[in-house]
Design an enzyme around this catalytic site. Sequence first.
Site, mmCIF file in Angstrom:
data_model
loop_
_atom_site.group_PDB
_atom_site.id
_atom_site.type_symbol
_atom_site.label_atom_id
_atom_site.label_comp_id
_atom_site.label_asym_id
_atom_site.label_seq_id
_atom_site.Cartn_x
_atom_site.Cartn_y
_atom_site.Cartn_z
ATOM 1 N N LYS A 158 9.489 3.785 6.019
ATOM 2 C CA LYS A 158 9.291 3.939 7.654
ATOM 3 C C LYS A 158 10.478 2.891 8.110
ATOM 4 C CE LYS A 158 4.585 4.801 6.703
ATOM 5 N NZ LYS A 158 3.177 4.279 6.186
ATOM 6 N N GLN A 201 -0.490 -0.865 6.637
ATOM 7 C CA GLN A 201 -0.271 0.048 5.553
ATOM 8 C C GLN A 201 -1.507 0.043 4.599
ATOM 9 O OE1 GLN A 201 2.581 1.884 4.805
ATOM 10 N NE2 GLN A 201 1.262 2.708 3.250
ATOM 11 N N ASP A 235 -1.017 5.386 14.271
ATOM 12 C CA ASP A 235 -1.427 6.358 13.031
ATOM 13 C C ASP A 235 -2.545 7.203 13.482
ATOM 14 O OD1 ASP A 235 -0.348 5.984 10.459
ATOM 15 O OD2 ASP A 235 -1.572 4.184 10.009
#
Length: 366
Positions: free
Chosen positions: A126, A170, A193
Site C-alpha cells: 500500500k 490493518q 476502508d
Amino acid sequence: MASSKLSDCSSARLLPLRRALLPPRLRPSPALASRRRLFVAAPPQLLPRPRCMDSVPAAAASSADPATISSDVSAKIIDGKLVSKQIREEIAIKIARMKDAIGIVPGLAVILVGSRKDSQTYVRNKKKACEVVGIKSYEVNLPEDSSEEEVIKHIASFNSDPFVHGILVQLPLPRHMNDENILNAVSIEKDVDGFHPLNIGRLAMQGRDPFFVPCTPKGCMELLHRYGVEIKGKRAVVIGRSNIVGMPAALLLQKANATVSIVHSQTKNPEEITRQADIVIAAVGVANLVRGNWIKPGAAIIDVGINPVDDPESPRGYRLVGDVCYEEASKVAGAITPVPGGVGPMTIAMLLSNTLQSAKRIHKFK
Ligand code: NAP
C-alpha cells in the site's frame, strides 16, 4: 486458451494455508452473440486480448472488431490489472493538479499492530502504491501486546491531523483487541476502508451516500462500469455476505438499480438462483465453487475469491484460483475476471481513489 491446469475444477484441493500466505475476434456463432447481449462496447484500450487468442497474430488481434470472436473464444476477459493501472495513472494526474493548485497532497495513515508477515507485506504494498501516485503515507507500527487504548490514541491523533485524509487499520488485529471498538474510533470522514458502521449504514439507505465505499466491492463495480456492463434492471446474484465484500457489493448493485439476490452458506439451491443472474459477484473463499452449469449464458462474472490450491508443478507448490471454475465459466459467460489479475489489483487502486476523494472533499478541491 485457459490453462489446462484450471480445467479440473472438481479435483482442485484447497490448501490449509488459505489467506495468510497470499501475496498480497472473428464473427461469433449465434450462441456466442447472444452471450454478449449484456454488454455495450468498452473503450478499445479496455479490451484486452483474451488468453484464448494468444495464438492469433498480434496485428490481427488488435485490429479485430471487439464484437467478433473466434469460435473457441467465449467470455471477454475483464482485465483488472489493466484497469487498475489506468486508474492509478488517472489518480497520479489528479494529485499533481491538486498539488499545483493548492499545494496539498493526499495523506494516508496506516496502523499496523503486531508482526504478521502477510500484514507487513500488504502495508508495504500500500505504501509503495501511495508513493507512485504521489500520496504521502504515514505509518505506525505497534507491538503485538499493545493495548486497545494505545491504538485508539494513534487513531485520534490521525483523526485531527489536517495532513492525513485517510486512516486504515490493518486487519486482522491481535486477538485481545476488539475490532469494532477500534474501527469505530476512525473518523467516518477519513474511513477510506469504508468499514465504519455509519458508512455502511449510509450505503444501505435510500437517498444517503456514504463518505466511502469499501475498496473491494467498489473495485468490482468499477470493473463492471469500465467494461460497459449494464446493471440497471438486471438480475444480480452475490455469493457471500461478509461485511467487507459480499454485503456491500449487494448494496452497491441495488443502488445501481439491479434486482439483487444474496446466496450464502445456508442457501438451499445456490445453482438455481445463480443461474438466473445476468451479473454474478462471487466472494466466498471456496475454490471453484461456482461451476459452468451455475452460469446463465452471457452473464458477467466477477470473481473475488483468492484460494490457494495444490500445484506440484508450481515452484511455490500451490497456485491461486477463484471461487468460480474459470475454465468452465469462461465458456458460458459473456465476460469474466481471471484470478489472479481480476479483482485483486483493483482493491489497492480503490484505496488510492478513496484517499484522493477524501483530500478533495476536506479541502473543497473540485
Ligand atoms: P468471509 O468473510 O469468509 O465470507 C464468506 C462468505 O461466503 C460468507 O458470507 C459465507 O456464508 C459464504 N459461504 C461460505 N461457504 C459458502 C458456500 N458453500 N456457498 C455459499 N456461500 C458460502 O470471506 P470474505 O472476506 O468475504 O472473502 C471471500 C473471498 O474473497 C476469499 O477468497 C478472500 O480471500 C477473497 N477476498 C479477495 C479480496 C481482493 O482484493 N481480491 C478482498 C477480500 C477478500 P455465511 O455468511 O452463511 O457464513
